[in-house]
Design a protein around this motif. Structure first.
Motif, PDB file in Angstrom:
ATOM      1  N   CYS A 101       0.315   2.815   4.002  1.00 25.99           N
ATOM      2  CA  CYS A 101       0.705   2.043   5.194  1.00 25.99           C
ATOM      3  C   CYS A 101       1.814   1.020   4.900  1.00 25.99           C
ATOM      4  CB  CYS A 101      -0.512   1.329   5.788  1.00 25.99           C
ATOM      5  SG  CYS A 101      -1.150   0.012   4.728  1.00 25.99           S
TER       6      CYS A 101
ATOM      7  N   CYS B 123      -3.474  -3.993   2.871  1.00 22.74           N
ATOM      8  CA  CYS B 123      -3.459  -2.624   3.413  1.00 22.74           C
ATOM      9  C   CYS B 123      -4.175  -2.590   4.760  1.00 22.74           C
ATOM     10  CB  CYS B 123      -4.165  -1.707   2.406  1.00 22.74           C
ATOM     11  SG  CYS B 123      -4.740  -0.148   3.076  1.00 22.74           S
ATOM     12  N   SER B 124      -3.579  -1.852   5.712  1.00 20.89           N
ATOM     13  CA  SER B 124      -4.196  -1.757   7.032  1.00 20.89           C
ATOM     14  C   SER B 124      -4.642  -0.324   7.347  1.00 20.89           C
ATOM     15  CB  SER B 124      -3.218  -2.260   8.097  1.00 20.89           C
ATOM     16  OG  SER B 124      -2.027  -1.488   8.055  1.00 20.89           O
TER      17      SER B 124
ATOM     18  N   CYS C 208       0.857  -1.201   0.000  1.00 20.66           N
ATOM     19  CA  CYS C 208       0.000   0.000   0.000  1.00 20.66           C
ATOM     20  C   CYS C 208       0.888   1.244   0.000  1.00 20.66           C
ATOM     21  CB  CYS C 208      -0.909  -0.005   1.227  1.00 20.66           C
ATOM     22  SG  CYS C 208      -1.733   1.587   1.523  1.00 20.66           S
TER      23      CYS C 208
HETATM   24 ZN   LIG Z   1      -2.798   1.130   3.462  1.00 25.64          ZN
END
Ligand SMILES: [Zn+2]
Ligand SMILES: [Zn+2]
Length: 242
Positions: free
Chosen positions: A225, A230-231, A222
């Motif tokens: 992040c 993706c977080s 990502c």
């Molecule tokens: Zn992300």
């Protein structure tokens, strides 16, 4: 140690990444690996499409403000939500794009396109020459530059055309959502291919290659992040400034 070493090698090979030689299929798979999970949890299909519109319009603002970085960043995010939309619909856009634009204009069946001089009343039947199919994203840039030379239009013209195609994709999707027929689904697919062709057009007008821009943008999962999946928090994504 040997086991650890072996695992490390496997990990490196399975890390999602985009390179200058990546294909559209690989980019679509990259988006699935990085954003498939959070998007499935956070966004309905209509929301994904709303994000395509949202960031495409920001990209156009970049054109109006003559801010190339703003334009490019937003177009890259647009392309990510576009790929997520297609993943949700199980559309393989590389194949669809080739069938729609097999090294010739999908309307006049010429290369370069001659629609300006004599726009055909209806699309000409096309038989793709398989041998010409572009392999990488870079190859698709070359193909679209030959069909729709950037010298024959302005950047603003390319941008307006892209906006039209965003609208047509939304229209096709709304029709499909109401009917759920094969014909309506096929229209969504065709409009998605048209939008992607305009996307290549805008980037060709900027003299930027999508594969180069993607490989810079997604150096490590990502772009924000740097995780896969993706977080980024939902609230952060919907308030994202770009
Ligand atoms: Zn992300
Ligand atoms: Zn044409």
């Amino acid at each position: 140690m040997v086991r650890f070493y072996k695992n490390a090698i496997v990990y490196i090979h399975t890390m999602p990444s985009i390179t200058k030689n990546s294909t559209l299929k690989e980019y679509q798979q990259f988006v699935q690996t990085v954003y498939g999970l959070p998007n499935d949890l956070h966004f309905e299909l209509q929301d994904l499409l709303n994000n395509v519109q949202r960031f495409a319009m920001r990209g156009l603002k970049g054109i109006r403000k003559k801010n190339q970085e703003k334009c490019l960043t937003n177009l890259l995010i647009t392309s990510s939500f576009f790929m997520s939309t297609l993943n949700r619909l199980h559309i393989d856009i590389e194949d669809e794009l080739w069938h729609r634009f097999p090294y010739i204009c999908s309307y006049c069946a010429r290369q370069p396109c001659q629609c300006k001089d004599s726009k055909p009343a209806q699309r000409k039947a096309i038989t793709p020459d398989k041998a010409k199919k572009p392999n990488t994203i870079a190859d698709f840039h070359i193909m679209f530059e030959k069909i729709y030379p950037s010298a024959s239009r302005t950047l603003e013209h390319a941008g307006v055309h892209m906006a039209e195609e965003v609208g047509e994709l939304v229209e096709a999707f709304l029709a499909y959502r109401g009917e759920h027929t094969k014909i309506h689904f096929n229209n969504v697919t065709l409009e998605a291919a048209d939008l992607l062709s305009c996307f290549f057009g805008v980037l060709n007008s900027l003299s930027i290659q999508l594969n180069d821009a993607l490989s810079d943008f997604y150096t490590n999962n990502c772009h924000v992040c740097h995780h896969a999946p993706c977080s980024c928090e939902y609230r952060f994504v919907i308030n994202f400034k770009s």
